[in-house]
Design a protein around this motif. Structure first.
Motif, PDB file in Angstrom:
ATOM      1  N   HIS A  52       0.825  -1.214   0.000  1.00 42.91           N
ATOM      2  CA  HIS A  52       0.000   0.000   0.000  1.00 42.91           C
ATOM      3  C   HIS A  52       0.856   1.261   0.000  1.00 42.91           C
ATOM      4  CE1 HIS A  52      -2.850  -3.029   0.705  1.00 42.91           C
ATOM      5  NE2 HIS A  52      -2.831  -3.033   2.024  1.00 42.91           N
ATOM      6  N   VAL A  53       1.944   1.232   0.773  1.00 45.71           N
ATOM      7  CA  VAL A  53       2.853   2.391   0.831  1.00 45.71           C
ATOM      8  C   VAL A  53       3.461   2.655  -0.546  1.00 45.71           C
ATOM      9  CG1 VAL A  53       5.065   3.227   1.754  1.00 45.71           C
ATOM     10  CG2 VAL A  53       3.369   2.218   3.295  1.00 45.71           C
ATOM     11  N   VAL A  54       3.894   1.599  -1.229  1.00 45.61           N
ATOM     12  CA  VAL A  54       4.484   1.742  -2.571  1.00 45.61           C
ATOM     13  C   VAL A  54       3.476   2.361  -3.538  1.00 45.61           C
ATOM     14  CG1 VAL A  54       5.337   0.474  -4.607  1.00 45.61           C
ATOM     15  CG2 VAL A  54       6.198  -0.095  -2.335  1.00 45.61           C
ATOM     16  N   VAL A  55       2.252   1.829  -3.541  1.00 48.87           N
ATOM     17  CA  VAL A  55       1.216   2.316  -4.471  1.00 48.87           C
ATOM     18  C   VAL A  55       0.877   3.781  -4.199  1.00 48.87           C
ATOM     19  CG1 VAL A  55      -1.198   2.065  -5.190  1.00 48.87           C
ATOM     20  CG2 VAL A  55       0.220   0.034  -4.889  1.00 48.87           C
ATOM     21  N   GLN A  56       0.680   4.132  -2.925  1.00 50.59           N
ATOM     22  CA  GLN A  56       0.277   5.507  -2.598  1.00 50.59           C
ATOM     23  C   GLN A  56       1.411   6.504  -2.826  1.00 50.59           C
ATOM     24  OE1 GLN A  56      -2.867   5.864  -2.354  1.00 50.59           O
ATOM     25  NE2 GLN A  56      -3.153   3.649  -2.180  1.00 50.59           N
ATOM     26  N   LEU A  57       2.654   6.100  -2.553  1.00 51.72           N
ATOM     27  CA  LEU A  57       3.793   6.985  -2.831  1.00 51.72           C
ATOM     28  C   LEU A  57       3.966   7.207  -4.326  1.00 51.72           C
ATOM     29  CD1 LEU A  57       6.530   5.874  -0.240  1.00 51.72           C
ATOM     30  CD2 LEU A  57       5.205   7.986  -0.255  1.00 51.72           C
ATOM     31  N   ALA A  58       3.762   6.151  -5.108  1.00 49.37           N
ATOM     32  CA  ALA A  58       3.832   6.285  -6.569  1.00 49.37           C
ATOM     33  C   ALA A  58       2.733   7.216  -7.067  1.00 49.37           C
ATOM     34  CB  ALA A  58       3.709   4.920  -7.233  1.00 49.37           C
ATOM     35  N   THR A  59       1.531   7.039  -6.520  1.00 52.32           N
ATOM     36  CA  THR A  59       0.366   7.822  -6.958  1.00 52.32           C
ATOM     37  C   THR A  59       0.494   9.294  -6.623  1.00 52.32           C
ATOM     38  OG1 THR A  59      -1.053   5.878  -6.636  1.00 52.32           O
ATOM     39  CG2 THR A  59      -2.149   7.996  -6.808  1.00 52.32           C
ATOM     40  N   PHE A  60       0.888   9.599  -5.392  1.00 52.74           N
ATOM     41  CA  PHE A  60       0.844  10.992  -4.926  1.00 52.74           C
ATOM     42  C   PHE A  60       2.204  11.681  -4.811  1.00 52.74           C
ATOM     43  CE2 PHE A  60      -3.131   9.171  -3.161  1.00 52.74           C
ATOM     44  CZ  PHE A  60      -4.028  10.024  -3.787  1.00 52.74           C
ATOM     45  N   LEU A  61       3.304  10.937  -5.002  1.00 57.08           N
ATOM     46  CA  LEU A  61       4.626  11.554  -4.888  1.00 57.08           C
ATOM     47  C   LEU A  61       5.452  11.366  -6.161  1.00 57.08           C
ATOM     48  CD1 LEU A  61       6.375  13.117  -2.866  1.00 57.08           C
ATOM     49  CD2 LEU A  61       7.371  10.938  -2.160  1.00 57.08           C
ATOM     50  N   LEU A  62       5.570  10.111  -6.633  1.00 59.92           N
ATOM     51  CA  LEU A  62       6.395   9.836  -7.810  1.00 59.92           C
ATOM     52  C   LEU A  62       5.847  10.534  -9.057  1.00 59.92           C
ATOM     53  CD1 LEU A  62       8.734   8.372  -9.168  1.00 59.92           C
ATOM     54  CD2 LEU A  62       7.291   6.320  -9.348  1.00 59.92           C
ATOM     55  N   PHE A  63       4.565  10.407  -9.311  1.00 57.81           N
ATOM     56  CA  PHE A  63       3.949  11.051 -10.483  1.00 57.81           C
ATOM     57  C   PHE A  63       4.194  12.569 -10.486  1.00 57.81           C
ATOM     58  CE2 PHE A  63       1.320   7.400 -11.882  1.00 57.81           C
ATOM     59  CZ  PHE A  63       1.263   7.652 -13.243  1.00 57.81           C
ATOM     60  N   PRO A  64       3.849  13.286  -9.389  1.00 56.92           N
ATOM     61  CA  PRO A  64       4.076  14.740  -9.395  1.00 56.92           C
ATOM     62  C   PRO A  64       5.551  15.124  -9.539  1.00 56.92           C
ATOM     63  CG  PRO A  64       2.523  14.158  -7.667  1.00 56.92           C
ATOM     64  CD  PRO A  64       3.079  12.867  -8.189  1.00 56.92           C
ATOM     65  N   ILE A  65       6.454  14.336  -8.932  1.00 52.42           N
ATOM     66  CA  ILE A  65       7.887  14.654  -9.035  1.00 52.42           C
ATOM     67  C   ILE A  65       8.356  14.566 -10.484  1.00 52.42           C
ATOM     68  CG2 ILE A  65      10.204  13.743  -8.511  1.00 52.42           C
ATOM     69  CD1 ILE A  65       9.163  13.192  -5.660  1.00 52.42           C
ATOM     70  N   VAL A  66       7.912  13.527 -11.210  1.00 48.51           N
ATOM     71  CA  VAL A  66       8.280  13.373 -12.623  1.00 48.51           C
ATOM     72  C   VAL A  66       7.815  14.595 -13.418  1.00 48.51           C
ATOM     73  CG1 VAL A  66       7.906  12.025 -14.735  1.00 48.51           C
ATOM     74  CG2 VAL A  66       8.289  10.848 -12.572  1.00 48.51           C
ATOM     75  N   VAL A  67       6.580  15.054 -13.162  1.00 48.88           N
ATOM     76  CA  VAL A  67       6.044  16.211 -13.891  1.00 48.88           C
ATOM     77  C   VAL A  67       6.770  17.494 -13.484  1.00 48.88           C
ATOM     78  CG1 VAL A  67       3.966  17.634 -14.246  1.00 48.88           C
ATOM     79  CG2 VAL A  67       3.785  15.143 -14.249  1.00 48.88           C
ATOM     80  N   LEU A  68       7.121  17.617 -12.214  1.00 49.34           N
ATOM     81  CA  LEU A  68       7.843  18.811 -11.737  1.00 49.34           C
ATOM     82  C   LEU A  68       9.197  18.982 -12.418  1.00 49.34           C
ATOM     83  CD1 LEU A  68       7.083  18.759  -7.894  1.00 49.34           C
ATOM     84  CD2 LEU A  68       6.438  20.550  -9.502  1.00 49.34           C
ATOM     85  N   LEU A  69       9.811  17.878 -12.833  1.00 50.27           N
ATOM     86  CA  LEU A  69      11.104  17.948 -13.524  1.00 50.27           C
ATOM     87  C   LEU A  69      11.009  18.741 -14.832  1.00 50.27           C
ATOM     88  CD1 LEU A  69      12.354  14.244 -13.056  1.00 50.27           C
ATOM     89  CD2 LEU A  69      13.160  16.274 -11.848  1.00 50.27           C
ATOM     90  N   PHE A  70       9.802  18.787 -15.408  1.00 53.35           N
ATOM     91  CA  PHE A  70       9.607  19.472 -16.689  1.00 53.35           C
ATOM     92  C   PHE A  70       9.036  20.876 -16.524  1.00 53.35           C
ATOM     93  CE2 PHE A  70       9.729  14.977 -17.574  1.00 53.35           C
ATOM     94  CZ  PHE A  70      10.522  14.905 -18.716  1.00 53.35           C
ATOM     95  N   ARG A  71       9.004  21.361 -15.297  1.00 54.21           N
ATOM     96  CA  ARG A  71       8.508  22.730 -15.010  1.00 54.21           C
ATOM     97  C   ARG A  71       9.239  23.804 -15.817  1.00 54.21           C
ATOM     98  NH1 ARG A  71       5.475  26.767 -13.948  1.00 54.21           N
ATOM     99  NH2 ARG A  71       5.454  27.786 -11.957  1.00 54.21           N
ATOM    100  N   PRO A  72      10.585  23.721 -15.985  1.00 57.63           N
ATOM    101  CA  PRO A  72      11.295  24.757 -16.755  1.00 57.63           C
ATOM    102  C   PRO A  72      10.821  24.896 -18.202  1.00 57.63           C
ATOM    103  CG  PRO A  72      12.857  23.441 -15.484  1.00 57.63           C
ATOM    104  CD  PRO A  72      11.535  22.760 -15.375  1.00 57.63           C
TER     105      PRO A  72
END
Length: 320
Positions: free
Chosen positions: A66-86
């Protein structure tokens, strides 16, 4: 592979909004806003009825998954998108980037996650638990992610007002559903098909309303065919980057095969139901929700197709 009927319905409803935008415009006599708001509350009321307390208690045992799924859902996804903010240098690219952040901040979904996990012979109870609990976590976390950036780009965004709307339209109906679960829960299983059809109908109404207003205001004149293709390619790359990272992580953690499948399938799913509902609540009237929903709808279609192929292969391999 069969094409998902709901994806076809979404394409049809967008085309309908293009042909007849006046039905969903602000001047329309049809009260689609009221229908959408009431529908949202009913969706989440039924959602609460489906959440059996015993299933939630038993689901907590497999906490690592559950921890893996929720971290992927709410942390990993946004971090990947944040990398393209520039890359969001203009007003147009800023809007598209916000749409991708919105997609990344959304919770997982129950129905398609569970169906695909079932086809691939994964851990079905864990899939139900994760997708269900993800929706509740999303009520708190999705507005927080969006608030960090929407407050910078629009003066209309007020996090306090947003949470009041979420509380009255979503959380209160969920809690009411949970309280009445012991009395009415059996009917959700009996009429599951009808409830699923109701959910999808409300989502299609909200999508129609969003796109009608966008077509009326000629928002899509700035979105070219090349933009749509680029959004679709970005969606597919986002999906595979998260999918393979989760796969690498769960192998290192030595998850069994069933839990690996569940982690990868549930951790890469984004809820179109929550997306259409949250877009109605989170974004101010000055922002074109039709454009905001584009990456999510394309991601939804691509993810269903890709996961269907993977699930069928995995299921066939186990059968053999």
């Amino acid at each position: 592979m069969k094409i998902d009927k709901f994806v076809l319905a979404i394409i049809g409803i967008v085309f309908l909004a293009y042909l007849f935008p006046q039905w969903g415009s602000k001047e329309s006599p049809i009260p689609l806003d009221i229908i959408g708001s009431l529908g949202i509350s009913l969706i989440f009321f039924f959602y609460g009825l489906k959440l059996h307390p015993d299933k939630i208690k038993s689901g907590l045992k497999n906490w690592k998954l559950h921890v893996v799924v929720q971290l992927a859902t709410f942390l990993l996804f946004p971090i990947v998108v944040l990398l393209f903010r520039p890359l969001a240098s203009s007003e147009h690219t800023e809007m598209i980037w916000l749409a991708f952040l919105f997609l990344a901040a959304l919770p997982s979904t129950v129905s398609s996650s569970v169906v695909m996990v079932s086809i691939a012979n994964g851990n079905i109870p864990a899939a139900i638990f994760n997708a269900s609990i993800s929706g509740l976590i999303g009520i708190a976390l999705t507005p927080l992610w969006m608030g960090m950036f929407l407050q910078q780009s629009t003066a209309d965004f007020d996090l306090g007002v947003i949470y009041i709307k979420l509380l009255t339209e979503i959380l209160v109906p969920v809690i009411l559903g949970l309280l009445l679960q012991r009395f009415l829960g059996k009917y959700t299983a009996k009429y599951n098909k009808q409830l699923t059809l109701f959910d999808k109908t409300i989502i299609l109404i909200i999508i129609y309303k969003s796109f009608s207003e966008s077509f009326e205001e000629k928002v899509f004149t700035s979105v070219k065919l090349t933009d749509l293709l680029l959004i679709l390619v970005a969606d597919i790359l986002l999906f595979f980057s998260v999918y393979y990272f989760i796969g690498f992580l769960v192998q290192k953690m030595k998850f069994n095969r069933e839990d690996q499948i569940t982690a990868q399938f549930c951790g890469t799913k984004k809820s179109l139901v929550h997306g259409t509902v949250f877009s109605k609540i989170l974004f101010p009237a000055t922002m074109p929700t039709g454009v905001i929903l584009l990456p999510l709808m394309l991601f939804h279609a691509a993810q269903i197709f890709i996961i269907s192929v993977i699930a069928s292969k995995l299921g066939t391999r186990v059968d053999k």
